[in-house]
Design a protein around this motif. Structure first.
Motif, short mmCIF file in Angstrom:
data_model
loop_
_atom_site.label_atom_id
_atom_site.label_comp_id
_atom_site.label_asym_id
_atom_site.label_seq_id
_atom_site.Cartn_x
_atom_site.Cartn_y
_atom_site.Cartn_z
N THR A 439 0.81 -1.22 0.00
CA THR A 439 0.00 0.00 0.00
C THR A 439 0.84 1.26 0.00
O THR A 439 0.30 2.36 -0.17
CB THR A 439 -0.95 0.02 1.21
N GLY A 440 2.16 1.15 0.20
CA GLY A 440 2.97 2.36 0.27
C GLY A 440 4.08 2.47 -0.75
O GLY A 440 4.75 3.49 -0.83
N CYS A 441 4.31 1.41 -1.52
CA CYS A 441 5.43 1.41 -2.46
C CYS A 441 4.98 2.05 -3.78
O CYS A 441 4.09 1.52 -4.44
CB CYS A 441 5.88 -0.03 -2.68
N PRO A 442 5.56 3.21 -4.13
CA PRO A 442 5.04 3.97 -5.27
C PRO A 442 4.91 3.16 -6.56
O PRO A 442 3.90 3.25 -7.24
CB PRO A 442 6.06 5.09 -5.45
N THR A 443 5.91 2.36 -6.90
CA THR A 443 5.84 1.62 -8.17
C THR A 443 4.69 0.63 -8.16
O THR A 443 4.01 0.43 -9.16
CB THR A 443 7.15 0.86 -8.42
N GLN A 444 4.49 -0.01 -7.01
CA GLN A 444 3.39 -0.97 -6.93
C GLN A 444 2.06 -0.26 -7.07
O GLN A 444 1.15 -0.75 -7.72
CB GLN A 444 3.43 -1.72 -5.59
N ILE A 445 1.96 0.89 -6.41
CA ILE A 445 0.71 1.64 -6.49
C ILE A 445 0.44 2.05 -7.94
O ILE A 445 -0.63 1.83 -8.48
CB ILE A 445 0.77 2.89 -5.59
N LYS A 446 1.48 2.63 -8.57
CA LYS A 446 1.30 3.07 -9.96
C LYS A 446 1.01 1.89 -10.88
O LYS A 446 0.18 1.97 -11.78
CB LYS A 446 2.56 3.82 -10.44
N GLY A 447 1.69 0.78 -10.62
CA GLY A 447 1.48 -0.42 -11.43
C GLY A 447 0.03 -0.88 -11.34
O GLY A 447 -0.59 -1.23 -12.34
N ARG A 448 -0.53 -0.85 -10.14
CA ARG A 448 -1.93 -1.26 -9.98
C ARG A 448 -2.87 -0.29 -10.68
O ARG A 448 -3.87 -0.69 -11.27
CB ARG A 448 -2.29 -1.33 -8.49
N LEU A 449 -2.53 1.00 -10.61
CA LEU A 449 -3.37 2.01 -11.27
C LEU A 449 -3.37 1.79 -12.78
O LEU A 449 -4.41 1.81 -13.42
CB LEU A 449 -2.87 3.42 -10.94
N VAL A 450 -2.17 1.57 -13.34
CA VAL A 450 -2.06 1.35 -14.79
C VAL A 450 -2.82 0.08 -15.19
O VAL A 450 -3.57 0.06 -16.15
CB VAL A 450 -0.57 1.24 -15.21
N HIS A 451 -2.67 -0.96 -14.39
CA HIS A 451 -3.36 -2.22 -14.67
C HIS A 451 -4.88 -2.02 -14.65
O HIS A 451 -5.60 -2.51 -15.51
CB HIS A 451 -2.96 -3.27 -13.63
N PHE A 452 -5.35 -1.26 -13.67
CA PHE A 452 -6.78 -1.03 -13.52
C PHE A 452 -7.37 -0.39 -14.79
O PHE A 452 -8.44 -0.76 -15.26
CB PHE A 452 -7.02 -0.12 -12.31
N LEU A 453 -6.63 0.57 -15.36
CA LEU A 453 -7.15 1.28 -16.53
C LEU A 453 -6.93 0.51 -17.83
O LEU A 453 -7.51 0.86 -18.84
CB LEU A 453 -6.45 2.65 -16.66
#
Ligand SMILES: [Zn+2]
Length: 701
Positions: A439-453
């Motif tokens: 929940t706090g690692c920027p790349t993981q967060i961004k990766g999930r956001l990109v995957h979602f879209l």
């Protein structure tokens, strides 16, 4: 290997290979290189030979992969469309030649040809006109792609009369009234590079190789688009009743005379030496061809001998493919980056001195994981071999130790996340290191956001750069935040105007129509791919049921094993994820399958039921029936189980466990009585020989 281990490995291999086949043939996005695939297939074949009791007709060793798609009409092949036995080993070509000689007993010749790296096609010409084009499909049935094939410029709609042929009423044309000719549709390198450039520009996933680009293009729904893809065709096998040829070579020469595209890069060989010469010549020369080839096909040339040798269930015995090893290049390793992915896995990526490989310049290559780095014994500054497999990013396959210099340094796999500094966790089973700070690692967060879209998830038009900006400006932190975005937020982004902002908001609006299974996939639960998300969504019907499901409940879903079940369960145990779901729900996303099954009664309300064995209806129908009466299905017996519904051949372990816990065991008839079925109706049906699903009968009560 012990028998029990062999059994497990056989099933594991079949699962891997079936999934790889699906990705290769249906999704056109391969995960394994051909070589890796062939090696696994070989391992499976060896195990099945050692343990013939585990042979199964639907094993990937006996079936060709299927490319069938529901969007196309399907027709049976007149002659089964098999694949070729293949090998990377010249000594196996020798074995093939020996077997052929022994089988034939007379002198004969071989036709050696290039193996084009495309997608197989079967054309039927009737009265000199292109009548139908079918893909290989599953070998016995193919997709009708005639409309698309008509867009390929070097496939003639009508055959041409050879020079000097004068038609008479007796012999109106030189070709048979009807014949089939098979070949390969491929995309030349130039067209492939152009297509991928366009796709990258449009922020679409580029094709991994020309073959996938060719089969993807051939299956386009809009045939007008096919014309722009630059596909070409080469034909290599004619079939029909009483063809007037005695050799394969004569048939191809005739096809050429009639205007059909046939490769001129073939040779008639008399023995293994000549075959080897041909192979060695093209292993080098193929690099100069304008299209991809992956090997040489060697066929017995005389048609009567082909017939004599015949077929196995999967391959002709009169032909074999020798496959070239993937092309390699040698270059210098400059440095290694450690990249954090969407799921937190840290992958080493090599930066290389640019080098030419299979038509493209390679600057980066994958190293997979720490174990592989260790195995290769790689040093920064080494000269390394790179190869292209099925993936876009090439991989490092070896180190040229003779060129190692004294200043080469040993790379150190990081112990802390290069992105957020959290100590990495090593997953021994997968040999991968993970950053646990989901929940706090920027790349993981961004990766999930990109995957979602992404296109296969919510299909919102936005590039990685947009996500990067939204994240950096603290506008979006988790996927639910997207739906709180207003035009004024988007106008804060560099280069965004009313129009681009409007387009993005509209695209988000559209995403509310995306079906539940894709929404579930979009959430980015580890190990839950598209197909798994679909199975889970269909099984549970809505998100609440998925969120409340125990690991045991999840295990009852087809294709869900322990690892996936635990991953899904862990995901929804996390309070922050439940909150995201409730915000997405409030935003109007689809969280159920829509068609809630008709409720028949609440006779089983609050009851957890375990089923085992076979029934007069399928197990899925039985589960649906239980749910329709308000009951809950579970995969394992516990103190909470109301009863065990035992059909024919119910599992002895389950029966024993029910007995030990004092849980009632019901037969199908007893169960039907409870929910209001009647034995009479059933016996009447069986007397009439009509099989009626009890589910249907019940809905009448
Ligand atoms: Zn991290």
């Amino acid at each position: 290997m012990e028998k029990a281990q062999a059994y497990i490995r056989i099933h594991e291999l079949r699962e891997i290979l079936n999934e790889a086949n699906r990705l290769y043939y249906v999704e056109n996005s391969p995960t394994l290189s051909d070589y890796e695939f062939d090696m696994l297939l070989k391992e499976l074949d060896g195990l099945e030979k050692e343990y013939p009791e585990y042979i199964s007709a639907d094993s990937p060793t006996r079936r060709v992969g299927s490319d069938l798609k529901k969007e196309f009409e399907q027709y049976p092949h007149r002659y089964p469309m098999l694949s070729l036995g293949n090998t990377y080993d010249i000594s196996e070509v020798q074995l093939f030649a020996d077997r052929a000689s022994k089988g034939i007993g007379n002198s004969f010749t071989y036709s050696c040809e290039l193996k084009f790296d495309g997608t197989a096609i079967c054309l039927t010409y009737r009265n000199g006109k292109l009548f139908r084009a079918l893909t290989r499909g599953d070998g016995s049935v193919g997709d009708d792609v005639t409309r698309n094939v008509r867009q390929i410029s070097n496939i003639p709609q009508s055959l041409t009369l050879p020079a000097g042929f004068i038609p008479t009423s007796d012999i109106p044309a030189p070709w048979p009234q009807e014949f089939e000719i098979r070949g390969e549709i491929y995309m030349p390198w130039a067209a492939f590079d152009r297509l991928n450039d366009e796709r990258i520009e449009e922020e679409e996933q580029p094709f991994a190789n020309p073959r996938n680009a060719a089969s993807g293009s051939l299956k386009l729904i809009d045939s007008r688009m096919v014309a722009n893809r630059g596909l070409e065709c080469t034909l290599y096998h004619m079939l029909g009743e009483n063809l007037p040829f005695s050799t394969h070579d004569q048939a191809l020469k005739a096809a050429e005379d009639w205007g059909l595209p046939v490769s001129d890069k073939r040779r008639i060989c008399r023995d293994i030496e000549e075959i080897e010469d041909f192979i060695n010549h093209w292993d080098i020369e193929r690099k100069n061809l304008p299209y991809a080839t992956d090997g040489i096909v060697i066929k017995v040339n005389e048609l009567p001998y082909q017939e004599e040798l015949g077929y196995t269930s999967k391959f002709p015995r009169w032909a074999v493919a020798y496959k070239f090893k993937a092309e390699q290049a040698l270059t210098k390793l400059i440095s290694i980056d450690y990249q954090v992915g969407r799921t937190g896995a840290v992958t080493p990526v090599a930066n290389l001195e640019p080098v030419q490989l299979s038509g493209t310049v390679v600057k980066r290559a994958s190293l997979h994981n720490a174990d592989q780095m260790e195995q290769l014994d790689i040093r920064i500054g080494d000269y390394v071999y790179v190869e292209k497999g099925g993936e876009i990013i090439p991989k490092i396959t070896g180190v040229e130790l003779s060129q190692r210099t004294a200043d080469a340094t040993l790379p150190r796999f990081p112990e802390f996340c290069p992105d957020c500094g959290t100590a990495l966790i090593k997953d021994e089973e997968e040999a991968k290191s993970f950053c646990p700070n989901q929940t706090g690692c920027p790349t993981q967060i961004k990766g999930r956001l990109v995957h979602f879209l992404s296109r296969k998830a919510m299909n919102v038009i936005a590039g990685d750069a947009t996500v990067e900006q939204l994240f950096n400006k603290a506008l979006v932190w988790n996927v639910a935040d997207f739906y709180d975005l207003k035009t004024e937020h988007l106008l804060m982004l560099d280069g965004w105007k009313d129009r681009s902002a409007g387009r993005f908001i509209k695209s988000l609006q559209e995403s509310r129509k995306v079906e539940f299974d894709r929404v579930l996939y979009a959430l980015g639960i580890r190990y839950v791919g598209e197909a798994t998300a679909r199975s889970i969504a269909r099984h549970f019907g809505n998100i609440d049921a998925v969120m409340d499901a125990s690991v045991e409940d999840l295990l009852t879903v087809d294709d869900v094993g322990q690892v996936i079940a635990e991953s899904v369960h862990d995901f929804f145990t996390e309070e922050s994820n439940r909150e995201i779901v409730s915000r997405l729900k409030a935003a109007g996303l689809k969280f159920d399958m829509g068609e809630t099954p008709q409720k028949l009664s609440d006779g089983l309300e609050g009851k957890t039921i375990v089923i085992s064995g076979n029934f007069s209806i399928s197990r899925d129908e039985m589960k649906a029936l239980i749910a329709a009466h308000g009951g809950k299905n579970s995969g394992s017996i516990s103190g909470k189980t109301a009863f065990l519904l035992a059909g024919e051949k119910a599992g002895p372990e389950k029966l024993k466990k029910a007995d030990s816990l004092g849980i009632r065991v019901l037969s199908e008839e007893e169960f039907m009585d409870i929910i209001g079925g009647s034995g009479e109706a059933e016996s009447a049906d069986s007397e009439n020989g009509i099989h009626t699903s009890k589910g249907v009968q019940l809905s009448l009560f």
